[in-house]
Design an enzyme around this catalytic site. Sequence first.
Site, PDB file in Angstrom:
ATOM      1  N   GLY A  47      43.862  12.892  31.317  1.00  0.00           N
ATOM      2  CA  GLY A  47      42.825  11.872  31.325  1.00  0.00           C
ATOM      3  C   GLY A  47      41.647  12.348  30.499  1.00  0.00           C
ATOM      4  O   GLY A  47      41.584  13.517  30.108  1.00  0.00           O
ATOM      5  N   GLN A  52      32.864  12.994  27.627  1.00  0.00           N
ATOM      6  CA  GLN A  52      33.487  14.192  27.040  1.00  0.00           C
ATOM      7  C   GLN A  52      33.562  14.108  25.515  1.00  0.00           C
ATOM      8  O   GLN A  52      33.749  15.128  24.854  1.00  0.00           O
ATOM      9  CB  GLN A  52      34.895  14.410  27.607  1.00  0.00           C
ATOM     10  CG  GLN A  52      34.901  14.853  29.068  1.00  0.00           C
ATOM     11  CD  GLN A  52      36.313  15.060  29.575  1.00  0.00           C
ATOM     12  OE1 GLN A  52      36.983  14.105  29.938  1.00  0.00           O
ATOM     13  NE2 GLN A  52      36.772  16.292  29.573  1.00  0.00           N
ATOM     14  N   CYS A 100      40.554  20.866  33.015  1.00  0.00           N
ATOM     15  CA  CYS A 100      39.689  19.896  32.341  1.00  0.00           C
ATOM     16  C   CYS A 100      39.632  20.274  30.866  1.00  0.00           C
ATOM     17  O   CYS A 100      39.470  21.456  30.540  1.00  0.00           O
ATOM     18  CB  CYS A 100      38.285  19.944  32.950  1.00  0.00           C
ATOM     19  SG  CYS A 100      37.128  18.800  32.177  1.00  0.00           S
ATOM     20  N   LEU A 101      39.739  19.287  29.993  1.00  0.00           N
ATOM     21  CA  LEU A 101      39.698  19.576  28.553  1.00  0.00           C
ATOM     22  C   LEU A 101      38.331  20.125  28.126  1.00  0.00           C
ATOM     23  O   LEU A 101      38.214  20.730  27.070  1.00  0.00           O
ATOM     24  CB  LEU A 101      40.051  18.327  27.749  1.00  0.00           C
ATOM     25  CG  LEU A 101      41.495  17.806  27.930  1.00  0.00           C
ATOM     26  CD1 LEU A 101      41.692  16.489  27.188  1.00  0.00           C
ATOM     27  CD2 LEU A 101      42.518  18.835  27.474  1.00  0.00           C
ATOM     28  N   HIS A 142      38.648  12.900  39.325  1.00  0.00           N
ATOM     29  CA  HIS A 142      38.164  13.881  38.344  1.00  0.00           C
ATOM     30  C   HIS A 142      37.464  13.169  37.180  1.00  0.00           C
ATOM     31  O   HIS A 142      36.351  13.541  36.786  1.00  0.00           O
ATOM     32  CB  HIS A 142      39.347  14.721  37.841  1.00  0.00           C
ATOM     33  CG  HIS A 142      38.995  15.674  36.743  1.00  0.00           C
ATOM     34  ND1 HIS A 142      39.009  17.047  36.918  1.00  0.00           N
ATOM     35  CD2 HIS A 142      38.611  15.467  35.446  1.00  0.00           C
ATOM     36  CE1 HIS A 142      38.639  17.620  35.776  1.00  0.00           C
ATOM     37  NE2 HIS A 142      38.399  16.690  34.868  1.00  0.00           N
ATOM     38  N   GLU A 143      38.128  12.133  36.627  1.00  0.00           N
ATOM     39  CA  GLU A 143      37.552  11.442  35.465  1.00  0.00           C
ATOM     40  C   GLU A 143      36.265  10.714  35.844  1.00  0.00           C
ATOM     41  O   GLU A 143      35.292  10.710  35.082  1.00  0.00           O
ATOM     42  CB  GLU A 143      38.566  10.469  34.853  1.00  0.00           C
ATOM     43  CG  GLU A 143      39.843  11.117  34.316  1.00  0.00           C
ATOM     44  CD  GLU A 143      39.613  12.319  33.415  1.00  0.00           C
ATOM     45  OE1 GLU A 143      38.551  12.401  32.767  1.00  0.00           O
ATOM     46  OE2 GLU A 143      40.498  13.192  33.384  1.00  0.00           O
ATOM     47  N   HIS A 146      33.159  12.772  35.902  1.00  0.00           N
ATOM     48  CA  HIS A 146      32.529  12.983  34.590  1.00  0.00           C
ATOM     49  C   HIS A 146      31.445  11.935  34.329  1.00  0.00           C
ATOM     50  O   HIS A 146      30.448  12.220  33.658  1.00  0.00           O
ATOM     51  CB  HIS A 146      33.578  12.888  33.470  1.00  0.00           C
ATOM     52  CG  HIS A 146      34.366  14.155  33.251  1.00  0.00           C
ATOM     53  ND1 HIS A 146      33.789  15.335  32.846  1.00  0.00           N
ATOM     54  CD2 HIS A 146      35.698  14.408  33.366  1.00  0.00           C
ATOM     55  CE1 HIS A 146      34.732  16.272  32.719  1.00  0.00           C
ATOM     56  NE2 HIS A 146      35.900  15.735  33.039  1.00  0.00           N
TER      57      HIS A 146
HETATM   58 NI    NI Z   1      37.742  16.756  32.919  1.00  0.00          NI
END
Ligand code: NI
Length: 163
Positions: A47, A52, A100-101, A142-143, A146
Site C-alpha cells: 500500500g 509518502q 513501510c516503504l 497502516h495507510e 499516514h
Molecule cells: Ni507505510
Amino acid sequence: MAVCEILKIGDEKLYQQSQPVVEFNTLELEQLVADLYDTMLAEDGAGLAAPQIGILKQVVIFGGKKTLRYPDVEDIPLTILINPKIDILSEQTEDYWEGCLSIPGMRGLVSRPSDICYSGYNQFGEAIKRKVNGFHARVVQHECDHLNGILYSMKTQQIKSLE
Ligand code: NI
C-alpha cells in the site's frame, strides 16, 4: 503518471495531517492516483499513502497483485480509498511484523485491532464500505495512519532490521 520518490522517515511531510479531497473525478486526482499506483507497483508495496510522495491529501492505495514483501498473506482487491474513516468492530488485537516503504529495510511489531469497518470514496466519488480483518484490516489502518502523520515506528517498541 510517474514513479515518484518516496519520502523517508524523518521527512517533515510524513508527520503532518493530510487534507480531505473536496472535488472528485478531476484530472489532478486522476494523476495523483496514477502516481500512487505506479510508485506502489515499482516498489512492490502492499500500500501507499499520498503523503509518502509528498502530497498532503487524504488518498491511499493498497492491494492488487501480491507483494513479495508479504508473501504469506491473503489477496486484497486493488483499492483507492479517499477521505477514509475506520470503525473498530471488536476489542481483539493482533501483533504483526509490519513494514513501510518510508522505513526501508526494517520491520516493527505492531499491535492493531483485528476487525474493522472502513469507508470512504474512490477517485470518482463512489462510496466504499467494507468489513475486513487480518492483513487487509492491518494495511488499511497502516495507510490511514499516514494521513494523520503517524508512522508505525511510533506504535512499536520492537524494531528489527531485515538485513
Ligand atoms: Ni507505510
